[in-house]
Write a protein that holds these residues in place. Structure first.
Motif, PDB file in Angstrom:
ATOM      1  N   GLY A 283       0.763  -1.230   0.000  1.00  0.00           N
ATOM      2  CA  GLY A 283       0.000   0.000   0.000  1.00  0.00           C
ATOM      3  C   GLY A 283       0.794   1.282   0.000  1.00  0.00           C
ATOM      4  O   GLY A 283       0.231   2.353  -0.208  1.00  0.00           O
ATOM      5  N   GLY A 284       2.107   1.211   0.232  1.00  0.00           N
ATOM      6  CA  GLY A 284       2.902   2.416   0.387  1.00  0.00           C
ATOM      7  C   GLY A 284       3.903   2.639  -0.726  1.00  0.00           C
ATOM      8  O   GLY A 284       3.779   2.093  -1.828  1.00  0.00           O
ATOM      9  N   ALA A 285       4.935   3.433  -0.417  1.00  0.00           N
ATOM     10  CA  ALA A 285       5.918   3.841  -1.422  1.00  0.00           C
ATOM     11  C   ALA A 285       7.318   3.296  -1.150  1.00  0.00           C
ATOM     12  O   ALA A 285       8.253   3.644  -1.863  1.00  0.00           O
TER      13      ALA A 285
ATOM     14  N   THR B 169      -4.550  -4.282  -6.201  1.00  0.00           N
ATOM     15  CA  THR B 169      -5.451  -3.281  -5.634  1.00  0.00           C
ATOM     16  C   THR B 169      -4.863  -2.595  -4.406  1.00  0.00           C
ATOM     17  O   THR B 169      -4.007  -3.125  -3.714  1.00  0.00           O
ATOM     18  N   ARG B 170      -5.402  -1.416  -4.121  1.00  0.00           N
ATOM     19  CA  ARG B 170      -4.850  -0.550  -3.084  1.00  0.00           C
ATOM     20  C   ARG B 170      -5.254  -0.996  -1.680  1.00  0.00           C
ATOM     21  O   ARG B 170      -6.287  -1.634  -1.474  1.00  0.00           O
ATOM     22  N   MET B 171      -4.422  -0.564  -0.722  1.00  0.00           N
ATOM     23  CA  MET B 171      -4.644  -0.834   0.691  1.00  0.00           C
ATOM     24  C   MET B 171      -3.946   0.253   1.490  1.00  0.00           C
ATOM     25  O   MET B 171      -3.039   0.921   0.980  1.00  0.00           O
ATOM     26  N   PRO B 172      -4.328   0.502   2.756  1.00  0.00           N
ATOM     27  CA  PRO B 172      -3.536   1.403   3.601  1.00  0.00           C
ATOM     28  C   PRO B 172      -2.188   0.751   3.894  1.00  0.00           C
ATOM     29  O   PRO B 172      -2.049  -0.473   3.800  1.00  0.00           O
ATOM     30  N   GLU B 173      -1.194   1.542   4.228  1.00  0.00           N
ATOM     31  CA  GLU B 173       0.153   0.995   4.405  1.00  0.00           C
ATOM     32  C   GLU B 173       0.161  -0.143   5.435  1.00  0.00           C
ATOM     33  O   GLU B 173      -0.263   0.020   6.576  1.00  0.00           O
TER      34      GLU B 173
ATOM     35  N   PRO C 235      -8.380   0.765   9.081  1.00  0.00           N
ATOM     36  CA  PRO C 235      -9.617   0.296   8.446  1.00  0.00           C
ATOM     37  C   PRO C 235     -10.207   1.283   7.451  1.00  0.00           C
ATOM     38  O   PRO C 235     -11.423   1.308   7.241  1.00  0.00           O
ATOM     39  N   TRP C 236      -9.347   2.107   6.853  1.00  0.00           N
ATOM     40  CA  TRP C 236      -9.734   3.020   5.772  1.00  0.00           C
ATOM     41  C   TRP C 236      -8.603   2.977   4.748  1.00  0.00           C
ATOM     42  O   TRP C 236      -7.418   3.018   5.104  1.00  0.00           O
ATOM     43  N   THR C 237      -8.943   2.895   3.473  1.00  0.00           N
ATOM     44  CA  THR C 237      -7.918   2.754   2.439  1.00  0.00           C
ATOM     45  C   THR C 237      -7.492   4.140   1.975  1.00  0.00           C
ATOM     46  O   THR C 237      -8.000   4.693   0.997  1.00  0.00           O
ATOM     47  N   GLU C 238      -6.537   4.694   2.731  1.00  0.00           N
ATOM     48  CA  GLU C 238      -6.004   6.035   2.517  1.00  0.00           C
ATOM     49  C   GLU C 238      -4.507   5.999   2.802  1.00  0.00           C
ATOM     50  O   GLU C 238      -4.091   5.409   3.804  1.00  0.00           O
ATOM     51  N   THR C 239      -3.707   6.581   1.924  1.00  0.00           N
ATOM     52  CA  THR C 239      -2.266   6.663   2.162  1.00  0.00           C
ATOM     53  C   THR C 239      -1.730   8.015   1.718  1.00  0.00           C
ATOM     54  O   THR C 239      -2.310   8.680   0.848  1.00  0.00           O
ATOM     55  N   SER C 240      -0.605   8.376   2.312  1.00  0.00           N
ATOM     56  CA  SER C 240       0.059   9.614   1.891  1.00  0.00           C
ATOM     57  C   SER C 240       0.516   9.521   0.451  1.00  0.00           C
ATOM     58  O   SER C 240       0.462  10.503  -0.297  1.00  0.00           O
ATOM     59  N   ALA C 241       0.973   8.333   0.037  1.00  0.00           N
ATOM     60  CA  ALA C 241       1.524   8.174  -1.312  1.00  0.00           C
ATOM     61  C   ALA C 241       0.444   8.111  -2.382  1.00  0.00           C
ATOM     62  O   ALA C 241       0.654   8.608  -3.501  1.00  0.00           O
ATOM     63  N   ASN C 242      -0.714   7.523  -2.057  1.00  0.00           N
ATOM     64  CA  ASN C 242      -1.679   7.196  -3.097  1.00  0.00           C
ATOM     65  C   ASN C 242      -3.069   7.793  -2.907  1.00  0.00           C
ATOM     66  O   ASN C 242      -3.966   7.532  -3.705  1.00  0.00           O
TER      67      ASN C 242
ATOM     68  N   GLU D  63       5.260   5.922   5.867  1.00  0.00           N
ATOM     69  CA  GLU D  63       4.498   7.039   6.404  1.00  0.00           C
ATOM     70  C   GLU D  63       4.963   7.382   7.816  1.00  0.00           C
ATOM     71  O   GLU D  63       5.312   6.501   8.611  1.00  0.00           O
ATOM     72  N   ARG D  64       4.935   8.652   8.124  1.00  0.00           N
ATOM     73  CA  ARG D  64       5.327   9.087   9.470  1.00  0.00           C
ATOM     74  C   ARG D  64       4.469   8.398  10.528  1.00  0.00           C
ATOM     75  O   ARG D  64       4.959   7.996  11.577  1.00  0.00           O
ATOM     76  N   ARG D  65       3.169   8.267  10.249  1.00  0.00           N
ATOM     77  CA  ARG D  65       2.253   7.616  11.187  1.00  0.00           C
ATOM     78  C   ARG D  65       2.671   6.165  11.449  1.00  0.00           C
ATOM     79  O   ARG D  65       2.592   5.664  12.566  1.00  0.00           O
ATOM     80  N   THR D  66       3.133   5.484  10.394  1.00  0.00           N
ATOM     81  CA  THR D  66       3.595   4.104  10.545  1.00  0.00           C
ATOM     82  C   THR D  66       4.842   4.048  11.422  1.00  0.00           C
ATOM     83  O   THR D  66       4.946   3.207  12.327  1.00  0.00           O
ATOM     84  N   ARG D  67       5.791   4.935  11.161  1.00  0.00           N
ATOM     85  CA  ARG D  67       7.029   4.930  11.955  1.00  0.00           C
ATOM     86  C   ARG D  67       6.736   5.245  13.425  1.00  0.00           C
ATOM     87  O   ARG D  67       7.310   4.622  14.332  1.00  0.00           O
ATOM     88  N   THR D  68       5.833   6.191  13.655  1.00  0.00           N
ATOM     89  CA  THR D  68       5.471   6.525  15.034  1.00  0.00           C
ATOM     90  C   THR D  68       4.803   5.341  15.720  1.00  0.00           C
ATOM     91  O   THR D  68       5.102   5.016  16.877  1.00  0.00           O
ATOM     92  N   LEU D  69       3.892   4.694  15.013  1.00  0.00           N
ATOM     93  CA  LEU D  69       3.192   3.547  15.588  1.00  0.00           C
ATOM     94  C   LEU D  69       4.169   2.433  15.951  1.00  0.00           C
ATOM     95  O   LEU D  69       4.065   1.830  17.037  1.00  0.00           O
ATOM     96  N   MET D  70       5.134   2.168  15.080  1.00  0.00           N
ATOM     97  CA  MET D  70       6.113   1.122  15.385  1.00  0.00           C
ATOM     98  C   MET D  70       6.956   1.486  16.604  1.00  0.00           C
ATOM     99  O   MET D  70       7.296   0.620  17.418  1.00  0.00           O
TER     100      MET D  70
END
Length: 460
Positions: A88-90, A117-121, A126-133, A325-332
């Motif tokens: 889902g990401g870049a 097909t697309r997916m969140p990173e 539970p929403w298919t939204e990404t910074s890249a796409n 995504e910054r949100r992904t890095r923060t979550l990890m």
């Protein structure tokens, strides 16, 4: 042909009424016409799909599989040879060298892969939204979300670009987008399908399976992709009959419990009414239907620990981690202390699943509950939200679904009508361990008395 079911397309190819090449051309035309509005596809395999369809049409009838010649799409977390598996990401660029096991089985059964097909990173949200796409949009209302994480697959199927698409479900990611897009989405028993070349999908939580418009389509595709490899950590026991056989049989009289609230989660008025109407329909079909209040285990930590580990393991494969995504890095970073608990969480989840099965499914066959708290919400759910705010909101959205990933049970999202503003409603039917045949049978009963597959969204 875009709203002819997957199974019916296979039958028409087998009878010579249509060719694979014709179906693939129609699918590609629909993608070209609609995807700039819906943003469902990461990549479209125009020339490869055409070449594959030509090969299918040249295959002798005796060598054809059950999915022969029918176009299908694949969620971006699955390897498709020649395309990056980008989650889902870049952060991924190198094409996969080979198909994943599920994609291999689809091709072996004769299906034609038309795209990814697309997916969140990493399927986190539970929403298919990404910074890249950007946003993937709902065909019933493009200002509404498809949910996630299999949102691109849901948009592709609901709009008629394909009759079926592969998704994955680690916390509701087949069932949630099926709910918001008016589709049938069965999350199979843990270990029913293979995660290879990976050992697992989000530890013990995730399974791979189809999103479809009809129950028969899901049964047919699951029969083609079911099975494990030596690589897989989780393996389900064999079913007594195929799901296609189950689809053709009546289930007999079953005892079905229902509830409208769960662990602090409650559904809105229209979703609740749809569930009670479904309970009435099941009773009219001859089943014993009754309200229940089971004692559910608290699996929040069990789910979070495995999610934290699963996301980190997938992120570790990134070729360009700076593009996560910054949100992904923060979550990890925030969930790092939980990762070491993942092994114990797997064991705890299995134990909780066995205990709940003994306590509830000892005297009930199925459990009926909401799939989502409401119909589709507006796009932009992640806008301006950091990791913590997004996690809190995501937990509410998947409040009815994620427990079944921890416990392992099969569970199906079943269309149940429409809201006052024309958005799909859904109920969730949960089965006993290895109970997919019963779920298919009862889902098929509901489909016959309350049909949904003929409904078309405005963008279709």
């Amino acid at each position: 042909m875009e709203f002819v079911s997957f199974a019916e397309q296979a039958r028409r190819i087998a009878s010579g009424q249509v060719t694979s090449a014709e179906l693939v051309e129609e699918s590609l035309a629909q993608i070209q016409r609609l995807d700039h509005q819906l943003n469902a596809f990461v990549a479209v395999l125009d020339e490869r799909a055409r070449a594959e369809a030509a090969q299918r049409d040249a295959t002798p009838a005796a060598q054809r599989g059950p999915l022969h010649g029918v176009p299908i799409a694949i969620k971006d977390e699955n390897d498709v040879a020649g395309l990056p598996t980008a989650y889902g990401g870049a952060a991924f660029r190198t094409p996969a060298a080979a198909d994943s096991e599920v994609v291999r089985r689809l091709r072996e059964a004769g299906a034609v892969i038309v795209g990814k097909t697309r997916m969140p990173e990493f399927g986190i949200w539970p929403w298919t939204e990404t910074s890249a796409n950007g946003y993937t949009r709902n065909p019933w209302n493009p200002m509404r979300s498809t949910a996630g994480s299999s949102g691109g697959s849901a948009a592709a199927v609901a709009s008629g670009m394909v009759a079926a698409a592969i998704g994955g479900d680690g916390g509701g990611s087949i069932r949630l987008p099926s709910s918001w897009c008016g589709l049938y989405g069965l999350k199979c028993q843990r270990g029913r399908t293979s995660a290879a070349p990976n050992a697992h999908l989000w530890r013990s939580l995730g399974v791979i399976g189809p999103l479809t418009r009809t129950v028969e389509d899901s049964a047919l595709i699951y029969d083609a992709i079911t099975g494990s490899t030596p690589i897989d950590t989780w393996r389900a026991g064999p079913l007594p009959i195929s799901l296609t056989e189950a689809y053709r049989r009546e289930p007999g009289r079953l005892r079905i419990g229902y509830l409208t609230k769960f662990a602090g989660a409650s559904a809105d008025a229209e979703t609740t009414k749809a569930l009670l109407d479904t309970a009435d329909a099941l009773a009219e079909l001859g089943h014993l239907v009754e309200p229940v209040d089971p004692k559910f285990p608290n699996v929040s930590l069990t789910f979070m620990a495995q999610t934290a580990a699963g996301v980190a393991e997938e992120a570790a494969r990134a070729e360009y981690p700076e593009l996560l995504e910054r949100r992904t890095r923060t979550l990890m970073r925030l969930t790092a202390p939980l990762r070491g608990l993942a092994g114990k969480a797997e064991r705890d989840g299995q134990a909780a699943g066995a205990a709940f099965a003994a306590a509830y499914f000892g005297d009930h066959d199925l459990l009926l509950m909401p799939t989502t708290p409401s119909p589709a919400v507006p796009v932009g759910q992640l806008d301006g939200r950091g990791a913590l705010a997004a996690t809190s909101k995501a937990t509410a959205t998947s409040g009815f679904t994620s427990i079944w990933n921890v416990l392992g049970n099969p569970a199906a999202a079943i269309p149940s009508g429409f809201s006052s503003d024309g958005l799909p409603l859904s109920v969730q039917l949960v089965g006993a361990p290895n109970g997919e045949p019963t779920l298919i049978q009862v889902s098929a009963q509901l489909e016959r008395v309350r049909p949904w597959a003929q409904e078309r969204p405005p963008l279709s």
